[in-house]
Design a protein around this motif. Structure first.
Motif, PDB file in Angstrom:
ATOM      1  N   LEU A 116      -8.853  -5.495  -4.200  1.00 33.38           N
ATOM      2  CA  LEU A 116      -8.905  -4.349  -5.105  1.00 33.38           C
ATOM      3  C   LEU A 116      -8.011  -4.569  -6.319  1.00 33.38           C
ATOM      4  CD1 LEU A 116      -8.930  -1.471  -2.483  1.00 33.38           C
ATOM      5  CD2 LEU A 116     -10.774  -2.041  -4.080  1.00 33.38           C
ATOM      6  N   HIS A 117      -6.865  -5.196  -6.125  1.00 31.37           N
ATOM      7  CA  HIS A 117      -6.002  -5.520  -7.262  1.00 31.37           C
ATOM      8  C   HIS A 117      -6.709  -6.482  -8.216  1.00 31.37           C
ATOM      9  CE1 HIS A 117      -2.051  -4.582  -4.890  1.00 31.37           C
ATOM     10  NE2 HIS A 117      -2.728  -3.490  -5.206  1.00 31.37           N
ATOM     11  N   ALA A 124      -4.698   1.660  -2.919  1.00 29.54           N
ATOM     12  CA  ALA A 124      -4.859   2.877  -2.128  1.00 29.54           C
ATOM     13  C   ALA A 124      -6.332   3.186  -1.867  1.00 29.54           C
ATOM     14  CB  ALA A 124      -4.202   4.058  -2.844  1.00 29.54           C
ATOM     15  N   TYR A 125      -7.227   2.568  -2.622  1.00 30.88           N
ATOM     16  CA  TYR A 125      -8.655   2.781  -2.369  1.00 30.88           C
ATOM     17  C   TYR A 125      -9.074   2.280  -0.986  1.00 30.88           C
ATOM     18  CZ  TYR A 125      -9.828   4.354  -7.070  1.00 30.88           C
ATOM     19  OH  TYR A 125      -9.926   5.065  -8.219  1.00 30.88           O
ATOM     20  N   ASN A 129     -11.754   3.827   3.771  1.00 34.17           N
ATOM     21  CA  ASN A 129     -12.247   3.482   5.113  1.00 34.17           C
ATOM     22  C   ASN A 129     -12.141   4.642   6.081  1.00 34.17           C
ATOM     23  OD1 ASN A 129     -13.304   0.880   5.204  1.00 34.17           O
ATOM     24  ND2 ASN A 129     -11.266  -0.032   5.203  1.00 34.17           N
ATOM     25  N   LEU A 130     -11.256   5.581   5.809  1.00 32.27           N
ATOM     26  CA  LEU A 130     -11.066   6.712   6.708  1.00 32.27           C
ATOM     27  C   LEU A 130     -12.185   7.742   6.586  1.00 32.27           C
ATOM     28  CD1 LEU A 130      -7.226   7.188   6.245  1.00 32.27           C
ATOM     29  CD2 LEU A 130      -8.418   5.994   8.084  1.00 32.27           C
ATOM     30  N   ILE A 131     -12.961   7.679   5.505  1.00 29.37           N
ATOM     31  CA  ILE A 131     -14.102   8.578   5.339  1.00 29.37           C
ATOM     32  C   ILE A 131     -15.309   7.898   5.966  1.00 29.37           C
ATOM     33  CG2 ILE A 131     -15.571   9.797   3.693  1.00 29.37           C
ATOM     34  CD1 ILE A 131     -13.225   9.623   1.708  1.00 29.37           C
ATOM     35  N   ILE A 141     -18.852  -1.515  -1.925  1.00 28.18           N
ATOM     36  CA  ILE A 141     -19.345  -1.776  -3.284  1.00 28.18           C
ATOM     37  C   ILE A 141     -18.203  -2.219  -4.182  1.00 28.18           C
ATOM     38  CG2 ILE A 141     -20.333  -0.659  -5.331  1.00 28.18           C
ATOM     39  CD1 ILE A 141     -22.080   0.977  -3.373  1.00 28.18           C
ATOM     40  N   MET A 142     -17.034  -1.607  -4.028  1.00 31.13           N
ATOM     41  CA  MET A 142     -15.877  -2.015  -4.830  1.00 31.13           C
ATOM     42  C   MET A 142     -15.467  -3.452  -4.511  1.00 31.13           C
ATOM     43  SD  MET A 142     -13.468   1.284  -4.575  1.00 31.13           S
ATOM     44  CE  MET A 142     -12.940   2.033  -6.061  1.00 31.13           C
TER      45      MET A 142
END
Length: 189
Positions: A116-117, A124-125, A129-131, A141-142
């Protein structure tokens, strides 16, 4: 900007090297035989083994990890996870699989944060995964996106040159197959 042929420092707006006359490419990289790459600014970027990068930075939540290294490491380690689980299933060796799975989870979280970085997003994205399902698809997708440097590279690889629409179609296809398999499993059981 440094010349990729002779290494001389040139002005940033130079089209040709003042020392050797070599054309200076702004967005291309020049591969070298031993696996390293010389970028247009003269810096040497070494190719890193994806598995070594994955496991040596198991608790490193800083830095970046490119898309290729991330997905190669995740797929190989997931296959190893499946093999360990199938070999040790129903025996006392299941403890081995539990330990491996714990380390794999921690390493995947840290690699996801570094991935992600790499696309200039906050680590924090990974909490998406918790959703259930929706957050996981968004995070997937990210993680499939390429960074700005990868978009500028000129590569003759059809997989890396796939446009974003192709990647989204591929992800949507995989998600649909998983949903159909899940629903069929629920119906038959």
């Amino acid at each position: 900007m440094f010349c990729t042929k002779c290494g001389a420092k040139n002005p940033e707006d130079a089209k040709f090297c003042f020392k050797c006359g070599n054309e200076i490419y702004v967005e291309k990289t020049k591969p070298i035989v031993d696996g390293t790459t010389v970028t247009t600014d003269g810096a040497v970027a070494e190719e890193v083994n994806p598995l070594i990068d994955f496991w040596t930075n198991i608790i490193n939540f800083e830095g970046k990890m490119n898309r290729h290294n991330f997905w190669v490491a995740v797929f190989v380690m997931a296959l190893i996870n499946i093999v360990i689980m199938s070999v040790s299933y129903g025996t006392e060796a299941m403890l081995l699989w539990y330990f491996y799975d714990l380390f794999f989870l921690i390493a995947t979280l840290s690699a996801s944060v570094r991935r992600l970085h790499d696309i200039n997003k906050s680590g924090a994205y990974v909490l998406l995964n918790l959703i259930p399902l929706v957050g996981q698809v968004i995070l997937l997708i990210m993680l499939l996106q390429e960074n700005d440097e990868d978009k500028k590279k000129v590569v003759d690889d059809p997989i890396n040159n796939m446009d974003n629409k192709g990647i989204y179609y591929t992800v949507a296809f995989i998600v649909c197959i998983c949903l159909v398999a899940f629903l069929l499993n629920r119906i038959w059981v």
